[in-house]
Design a protein around this motif. Structure first.
Motif, PDB file in Angstrom:
ATOM      1  N   LEU A   1      39.849  46.509  44.148  1.00  0.00           N
ATOM      2  CA  LEU A   1      40.532  47.137  43.019  1.00  0.00           C
ATOM      3  C   LEU A   1      41.462  46.159  42.313  1.00  0.00           C
ATOM      4  O   LEU A   1      41.531  46.129  41.078  1.00  0.00           O
ATOM      5  CB  LEU A   1      41.319  48.358  43.503  1.00  0.00           C
ATOM      6  CG  LEU A   1      40.484  49.569  43.933  1.00  0.00           C
ATOM      7  CD1 LEU A   1      41.333  50.551  44.730  1.00  0.00           C
ATOM      8  CD2 LEU A   1      39.860  50.252  42.728  1.00  0.00           C
ATOM      9  N   GLU A   2      42.162  45.352  43.100  1.00  0.00           N
ATOM     10  CA  GLU A   2      43.075  44.372  42.503  1.00  0.00           C
ATOM     11  C   GLU A   2      42.301  43.311  41.727  1.00  0.00           C
ATOM     12  O   GLU A   2      42.766  42.836  40.682  1.00  0.00           O
ATOM     13  CB  GLU A   2      43.922  43.733  43.608  1.00  0.00           C
ATOM     14  CG  GLU A   2      45.187  43.050  43.103  1.00  0.00           C
ATOM     15  CD  GLU A   2      44.944  41.624  42.655  1.00  0.00           C
ATOM     16  OE1 GLU A   2      45.667  41.135  41.781  1.00  0.00           O
ATOM     17  OE2 GLU A   2      43.998  40.998  43.200  1.00  0.00           O
ATOM     18  N   ILE A   3      41.107  42.960  42.215  1.00  0.00           N
ATOM     19  CA  ILE A   3      40.281  41.979  41.507  1.00  0.00           C
ATOM     20  C   ILE A   3      39.888  42.503  40.131  1.00  0.00           C
ATOM     21  O   ILE A   3      39.789  41.724  39.171  1.00  0.00           O
ATOM     22  CB  ILE A   3      39.031  41.619  42.346  1.00  0.00           C
ATOM     23  CG1 ILE A   3      39.443  40.769  43.559  1.00  0.00           C
ATOM     24  CG2 ILE A   3      38.014  40.842  41.498  1.00  0.00           C
ATOM     25  CD1 ILE A   3      38.304  40.507  44.539  1.00  0.00           C
ATOM     26  N   VAL A   4      39.683  43.818  40.017  1.00  0.00           N
ATOM     27  CA  VAL A   4      39.337  44.386  38.702  1.00  0.00           C
ATOM     28  C   VAL A   4      40.436  44.061  37.694  1.00  0.00           C
ATOM     29  O   VAL A   4      40.162  43.665  36.557  1.00  0.00           O
ATOM     30  CB  VAL A   4      39.120  45.914  38.771  1.00  0.00           C
ATOM     31  CG1 VAL A   4      38.718  46.445  37.387  1.00  0.00           C
ATOM     32  CG2 VAL A   4      38.044  46.272  39.788  1.00  0.00           C
ATOM     33  N   THR A   5      41.684  44.214  38.118  1.00  0.00           N
ATOM     34  CA  THR A   5      42.791  43.907  37.195  1.00  0.00           C
ATOM     35  C   THR A   5      42.877  42.402  36.918  1.00  0.00           C
ATOM     36  O   THR A   5      43.262  42.001  35.813  1.00  0.00           O
ATOM     37  CB  THR A   5      44.141  44.418  37.742  1.00  0.00           C
ATOM     38  OG1 THR A   5      44.464  43.746  38.971  1.00  0.00           O
ATOM     39  CG2 THR A   5      44.087  45.921  37.991  1.00  0.00           C
ATOM     40  N   ASP A   6      42.502  41.586  37.898  1.00  0.00           N
ATOM     41  CA  ASP A   6      42.438  40.136  37.670  1.00  0.00           C
ATOM     42  C   ASP A   6      41.407  39.806  36.599  1.00  0.00           C
ATOM     43  O   ASP A   6      41.632  38.961  35.721  1.00  0.00           O
ATOM     44  CB  ASP A   6      42.062  39.399  38.955  1.00  0.00           C
ATOM     45  CG  ASP A   6      43.194  39.366  39.976  1.00  0.00           C
ATOM     46  OD1 ASP A   6      44.352  39.593  39.576  1.00  0.00           O
ATOM     47  OD2 ASP A   6      42.913  39.112  41.158  1.00  0.00           O
TER      48      ASP A   6
END
Length: 212
Positions: free
Chosen positions: A190-195
């Motif tokens: 999920l955090e990678i999506v924001t990255d």
């Protein structure tokens, strides 16, 4: 090839590329909205949301493919070919990682971590700003608007970093090793999506600096 066709081949295809990018951005916004709503009303026994995420991911793959087809067929583009490639790939990455996040949430069958919906809301807000920026990027009509959206996307990514840190701290406090491994994996997706959304913002910001 006749002289008319030669001139036609060298004509700028601004509308083609901008229309495709706007379609991608709009589809990403729809995808992220359904993702967030699906997590807000989640049922592990109902895989409708996962199927919808898969459909969106395939649709975005097709749009990305069409962008690269157009890139190969046209000599003149509205902005640098490398930037078009980076922008298309970055947008596709958002869809890929969003779908991966949904897939592992279902596969792992663990209780939903409260941070999931915090992330999905940030992802949705980022996609809304990407769509806004893409509309403002068309014909470079509103460079200031593009930059403002990029700043917001960067701020959402910073918030996501904090959400990840706090969620992992709470997760380790549960002392449930199996769930720690599973949920931590989803949180990182999920955090990678924001990255990836931030990468797209940086690409759009770079395009504006070069051409607006």
């Amino acid at each position: 090839m006749g002289i008319g066709n030669i001139f036609k081949a060298f004509q700028p295809k601004d509308k083609v590329f901008f229309v495709l990018f706007e379609k991608v951005a709009a589809t990403l916004t729809q995808m992220s909205k359904e993702f967030h709503e699906g997590l807000m009303d989640f049922d592990i026994n109902d895989d409708t949301m996962l199927k919808n995420m898969s459909d969106y991911e395939h649709k975005l793959d097709d749009l990305t493919h069409e962008i690269f087809v157009q890139l190969g067929e046209n000599f003149i583009t509205p902005f640098d070919r490398e930037d078009i490639s980076h922008l298309a790939s970055g947008l596709d990455d958002i869809a890929d990682y969003m779908y991966a996040s949904a897939k592992y949430i279902y596969l792992y069958k663990t209780p939903l971590d409260p941070a999931y919906t915090e992330f999905s809301l940030l992802i949705y807000k980022s996609c809304v700003e990407i769509q806004t920026a893409m509309n403002n990027l068309k014909d470079f009509k509103n460079p200031k608007g593009v930059k403002e959206s990029c700043i917001k996307i960067n701020s959402y990514e910073n918030i996501a970093d904090d959400v990840l840190s706090q969620a992992i701290v709470k997760l380790f406090e549960t002392n449930d090793a199996i769930n720690v491994i599973k949920i931590k994996s989803v949180l990182e997706y999920l955090e990678i999506v924001t990255d990836k959304a931030e990468d797209v913002a940086n690409t759009m910001d770079s395009i504006v600096i070069k051409y607006a």
